[in-house]
Design a protein around this motif. Structure first.
Motif, PDB file in Angstrom:
ATOM      1  N   UNK A 100       0.848  -1.193   0.000  1.00  0.00           N
ATOM      2  CA  UNK A 100       0.000   0.000   0.000  1.00  0.00           C
ATOM      3  C   UNK A 100       0.882   1.241   0.000  1.00  0.00           C
ATOM      4  N   UNK A 101       0.806   2.015  -1.064  1.00  0.00           N
ATOM      5  CA  UNK A 101       1.524   3.283  -1.168  1.00  0.00           C
ATOM      6  C   UNK A 101       0.597   4.409  -0.761  1.00  0.00           C
ATOM      7  N   UNK A 102       1.104   5.334   0.061  1.00  0.00           N
ATOM      8  CA  UNK A 102       0.285   6.429   0.595  1.00  0.00           C
ATOM      9  C   UNK A 102       0.849   7.760   0.145  1.00  0.00           C
ATOM     10  N   UNK A 103      -0.052   8.665  -0.167  1.00  0.00           N
ATOM     11  CA  UNK A 103       0.310  10.053  -0.455  1.00  0.00           C
ATOM     12  C   UNK A 103      -0.845  10.945  -0.021  1.00  0.00           C
ATOM     13  N   UNK A 104      -0.595  12.230   0.020  1.00  0.00           N
ATOM     14  CA  UNK A 104      -1.630  13.191   0.397  1.00  0.00           C
ATOM     15  C   UNK A 104      -1.862  14.133  -0.771  1.00  0.00           C
ATOM     16  N   UNK A 127      -4.599   9.497  -0.394  1.00  0.00           N
ATOM     17  CA  UNK A 127      -4.705   8.656  -1.579  1.00  0.00           C
ATOM     18  C   UNK A 127      -3.805   7.444  -1.378  1.00  0.00           C
ATOM     19  N   UNK A 128      -4.336   6.273  -1.726  1.00  0.00           N
ATOM     20  CA  UNK A 128      -3.621   5.025  -1.512  1.00  0.00           C
ATOM     21  C   UNK A 128      -3.633   4.219  -2.805  1.00  0.00           C
ATOM     22  N   UNK A 129      -2.453   3.768  -3.218  1.00  0.00           N
ATOM     23  CA  UNK A 129      -2.317   2.877  -4.355  1.00  0.00           C
ATOM     24  C   UNK A 129      -1.960   1.498  -3.833  1.00  0.00           C
ATOM     25  N   UNK A 130      -2.650   0.490  -4.305  1.00  0.00           N
ATOM     26  CA  UNK A 130      -2.382  -0.890  -3.884  1.00  0.00           C
ATOM     27  C   UNK A 130      -1.675  -1.619  -5.018  1.00  0.00           C
ATOM     28  N   UNK A 131      -0.515  -2.184  -4.692  1.00  0.00           N
ATOM     29  CA  UNK A 131       0.336  -2.829  -5.683  1.00  0.00           C
ATOM     30  C   UNK A 131       0.621  -4.271  -5.268  1.00  0.00           C
ATOM     31  N   UNK A 132       0.941  -5.112  -6.257  1.00  0.00           N
ATOM     32  CA  UNK A 132       1.397  -6.471  -5.984  1.00  0.00           C
ATOM     33  C   UNK A 132       2.725  -6.678  -6.687  1.00  0.00           C
ATOM     34  N   UNK A 133       3.480  -7.659  -6.211  1.00  0.00           N
ATOM     35  CA  UNK A 133       4.818  -7.930  -6.741  1.00  0.00           C
ATOM     36  C   UNK A 133       4.782  -8.119  -8.253  1.00  0.00           C
ATOM     37  N   UNK A 134       5.776  -7.524  -8.902  1.00  0.00           N
ATOM     38  CA  UNK A 134       5.909  -7.683 -10.346  1.00  0.00           C
ATOM     39  C   UNK A 134       5.105  -6.715 -11.182  1.00  0.00           C
ATOM     40  N   UNK A 147       5.622  15.602   4.161  1.00  0.00           N
ATOM     41  CA  UNK A 147       6.465  14.593   3.536  1.00  0.00           C
ATOM     42  C   UNK A 147       5.677  13.716   2.542  1.00  0.00           C
ATOM     43  N   UNK A 148       4.377  13.617   2.731  1.00  0.00           N
ATOM     44  CA  UNK A 148       3.556  12.765   1.874  1.00  0.00           C
ATOM     45  C   UNK A 148       2.746  13.539   0.849  1.00  0.00           C
ATOM     46  N   UNK A 149       2.850  14.850   0.864  1.00  0.00           N
ATOM     47  CA  UNK A 149       2.052  15.667  -0.048  1.00  0.00           C
ATOM     48  C   UNK A 149       2.540  15.490  -1.489  1.00  0.00           C
ATOM     49  N   UNK A 150       1.579  15.307  -2.385  1.00  0.00           N
ATOM     50  CA  UNK A 150       1.918  15.104  -3.796  1.00  0.00           C
ATOM     51  C   UNK A 150       2.617  16.328  -4.343  1.00  0.00           C
ATOM     52  N   UNK A 151       3.504  16.061  -5.261  1.00  0.00           N
ATOM     53  CA  UNK A 151       4.270  17.143  -5.872  1.00  0.00           C
ATOM     54  C   UNK A 151       3.915  17.281  -7.330  1.00  0.00           C
TER      55      UNK A 151
END
Length: 139
Positions: free
Chosen positions: A78-82, A93-100, A135-139
């Motif tokens: 789970x990747x997190x950003x604001x 905002x959360x992106x969910x990823x799996x290996x590969x 630190x998590x705010x989108x750029x």
């Protein structure tokens, strides 16, 4: 979006009970992963005191887009950003990823309005929170 668009990651293992009758993780579980990723960060950073903190976050909006199925026993990253910090609110905002895979299996968001624990009235985010959240705010 891809992994590079997110600023903090947390591994979340799937559980046998997460799979539904169709053989993949049920959609409602994704919201649990969003909540876990964000609140774990807040606890780790010392911002959220679940038992005694004066400020708590109430979810006022959620959404999710699904791109690819996940099934037990995969591990989700789970990747997190604001996307936005307001006076008393944060759009996570959360992106969910799996290996590969560079692309997400799902992307979601939710908005926390931070309130006083007792009155449930909006409370301005403390400066300490703003510094950490930057630190998590989108750029």
């Amino acid at each position: 979006m891809s992994r590079i668009d997110y600023h903090a990651f947390r591994d979340v293992p799937t559980r046998w009970m997460d799979n539904d009758a169709y053989g993949h993780v049920n959609n409602v579980v994704y919201y649990s992963w969003f909540d876990t990723a964000v609140n774990a960060l807040l606890v780790e950073w010392g911002l959220l005191d679940i038992q005694h903190g004066r400020t708590i976050g109430l979810v006022v909006e959620t959404g999710c887009r699904y791109f690819r199925s996940v099934a037990f026993p995969q591990v989700v990253e789970a990747g997190v950003r604001i996307a936005h910090v307001g006076t008393s609110s944060v759009r996570w905002e959360v992106g969910l990823f799996t290996a590969g895979h560079e692309g997400p299996c799902a992307e979601g968001h939710f908005i926390h309005v931070y309130v006083d624990r007792d009155s449930r009235r909006p409370a301005p985010l403390p400066e300490e929170w703003r510094t950490c959240l930057a630190e998590l705010t989108t750029r």
